[in-house]
Design a protein around this motif. Structure first.
Motif, PDB file in Angstrom:
ATOM      1  N   GLN A  87      -7.554  50.592  -1.674  1.00  0.00           N
ATOM      2  CA  GLN A  87      -8.303  51.687  -2.291  1.00  0.00           C
ATOM      3  C   GLN A  87      -8.424  51.445  -3.799  1.00  0.00           C
ATOM      4  OE1 GLN A  87      -9.782  54.308  -0.674  1.00  0.00           O
ATOM      5  NE2 GLN A  87      -9.208  53.246   1.198  1.00  0.00           N
ATOM      6  N   ARG A  88      -7.502  50.682  -4.342  1.00  0.00           N
ATOM      7  CA  ARG A  88      -7.573  50.312  -5.750  1.00  0.00           C
ATOM      8  C   ARG A  88      -8.571  49.172  -5.902  1.00  0.00           C
ATOM      9  NH1 ARG A  88      -1.377  50.248  -8.098  1.00  0.00           N
ATOM     10  NH2 ARG A  88      -0.861  52.391  -7.539  1.00  0.00           N
ATOM     11  N   THR A  89      -9.019  48.966  -7.113  1.00  0.00           N
ATOM     12  CA  THR A  89      -9.922  47.851  -7.381  1.00  0.00           C
ATOM     13  C   THR A  89      -9.164  46.743  -8.100  1.00  0.00           C
ATOM     14  OG1 THR A  89     -10.598  48.655  -9.549  1.00  0.00           O
ATOM     15  CG2 THR A  89     -11.861  49.461  -7.620  1.00  0.00           C
ATOM     16  N   LEU A  90      -9.722  45.560  -8.061  1.00  0.00           N
ATOM     17  CA  LEU A  90      -9.121  44.449  -8.788  1.00  0.00           C
ATOM     18  C   LEU A  90      -9.122  44.751 -10.286  1.00  0.00           C
ATOM     19  CD1 LEU A  90      -7.807  41.703  -8.821  1.00  0.00           C
ATOM     20  CD2 LEU A  90     -10.076  40.671  -8.722  1.00  0.00           C
ATOM     21  N   ALA A  91     -10.146  45.414 -10.775  1.00  0.00           N
ATOM     22  CA  ALA A  91     -10.191  45.775 -12.196  1.00  0.00           C
ATOM     23  C   ALA A  91      -9.007  46.668 -12.567  1.00  0.00           C
ATOM     24  CB  ALA A  91     -11.512  46.465 -12.522  1.00  0.00           C
ATOM     25  N   GLN A  92      -8.640  47.588 -11.688  1.00  0.00           N
ATOM     26  CA  GLN A  92      -7.498  48.463 -11.951  1.00  0.00           C
ATOM     27  C   GLN A  92      -6.185  47.681 -11.997  1.00  0.00           C
ATOM     28  OE1 GLN A  92      -8.338  51.075  -8.616  1.00  0.00           O
ATOM     29  NE2 GLN A  92      -8.571  52.817 -10.023  1.00  0.00           N
ATOM     30  N   MET A  93      -6.076  46.665 -11.169  1.00  0.00           N
ATOM     31  CA  MET A  93      -4.836  45.890 -11.067  1.00  0.00           C
ATOM     32  C   MET A  93      -4.851  44.626 -11.931  1.00  0.00           C
ATOM     33  SD  MET A  93      -2.945  47.662  -9.009  1.00  0.00           S
ATOM     34  CE  MET A  93      -1.652  46.512  -8.563  1.00  0.00           C
ATOM     35  N   GLN A  94      -5.971  44.346 -12.584  1.00  0.00           N
ATOM     36  CA  GLN A  94      -6.107  43.114 -13.337  1.00  0.00           C
ATOM     37  C   GLN A  94      -5.004  42.908 -14.380  1.00  0.00           C
ATOM     38  OE1 GLN A  94     -10.084  42.069 -14.512  1.00  0.00           O
ATOM     39  NE2 GLN A  94      -9.346  40.981 -16.324  1.00  0.00           N
ATOM     40  N   PRO A  95      -4.597  43.928 -15.143  1.00  0.00           N
ATOM     41  CA  PRO A  95      -3.521  43.689 -16.108  1.00  0.00           C
ATOM     42  C   PRO A  95      -2.232  43.178 -15.457  1.00  0.00           C
ATOM     43  CG  PRO A  95      -4.619  45.761 -16.600  1.00  0.00           C
ATOM     44  CD  PRO A  95      -5.153  45.277 -15.272  1.00  0.00           C
TER      45      PRO A  95
END
Length: 140
Positions: A87-95
């Motif tokens: 449900q999360r995006t890669l952009a959200q988890m990128q850091p």
């Protein structure tokens, strides 16, 4: 069990080997992953969407996995997990990926637009803290 041992072992790894089986054909893949302490029963990994590996991952009823330690033999393993698109995006988890996975910036440069985020959701797992340090079961 407290999540301290789980966090310690997962903090020492950034690769996970996961196994699927479709039509009695087993398959094993190794991917980079990150762990977020706010969702302790989930390992996140990025992969090329619509790849054969992702199709098998999403079609499997259960996933077996083991983390691959950078050093030593401490690991987390389970055959009580499922896989799904996150449900999360890669952009959200990128850091987190950039902080925890060596050369992930290079991966993003090469194939970033082709990647999607996936989850291994754990029901229970064995946390092996390394030779002589004990093994514990964690259930979510």
């Amino acid at each position: 069990m407290s999540l301290t041992a789980l966090a310690q072992v997962l903090g020492g790894a950034n690769k996970v080997a996961y196994a699927t089986s479709l039509d009695n054909v087993p398959n094993l893949r190794i991917v980079n992953f990150v762990w977020d302490e706010t969702t302790p029963n989930v390992l996140y990994f990025a992969s090329v969407r619509d790849s054969r590996g992702v199709q098998e991952f999403l079609a499997s009823d259960r996933i077996a996995f083991s983390t691959v330690p950078e050093t030593g033999n401490a690991h987390v393993a389970s055959n009580q997990a499922t896989g799904q698109a996150s449900q999360r995006t890669l952009a959200q988890m990128q850091p987190q990926f950039l902080a925890q996975v060596p050369d992930f910036a290079h991966v993003l440069e090469l194939i970033g637009p082709k990647l999607a985020l996936y989850e291994i959701r754990i029901t229970s797992a064995e946390v092996d803290q390394g030779l002589g340090n004990g093994v514990q079961q964690v259930t979510f």
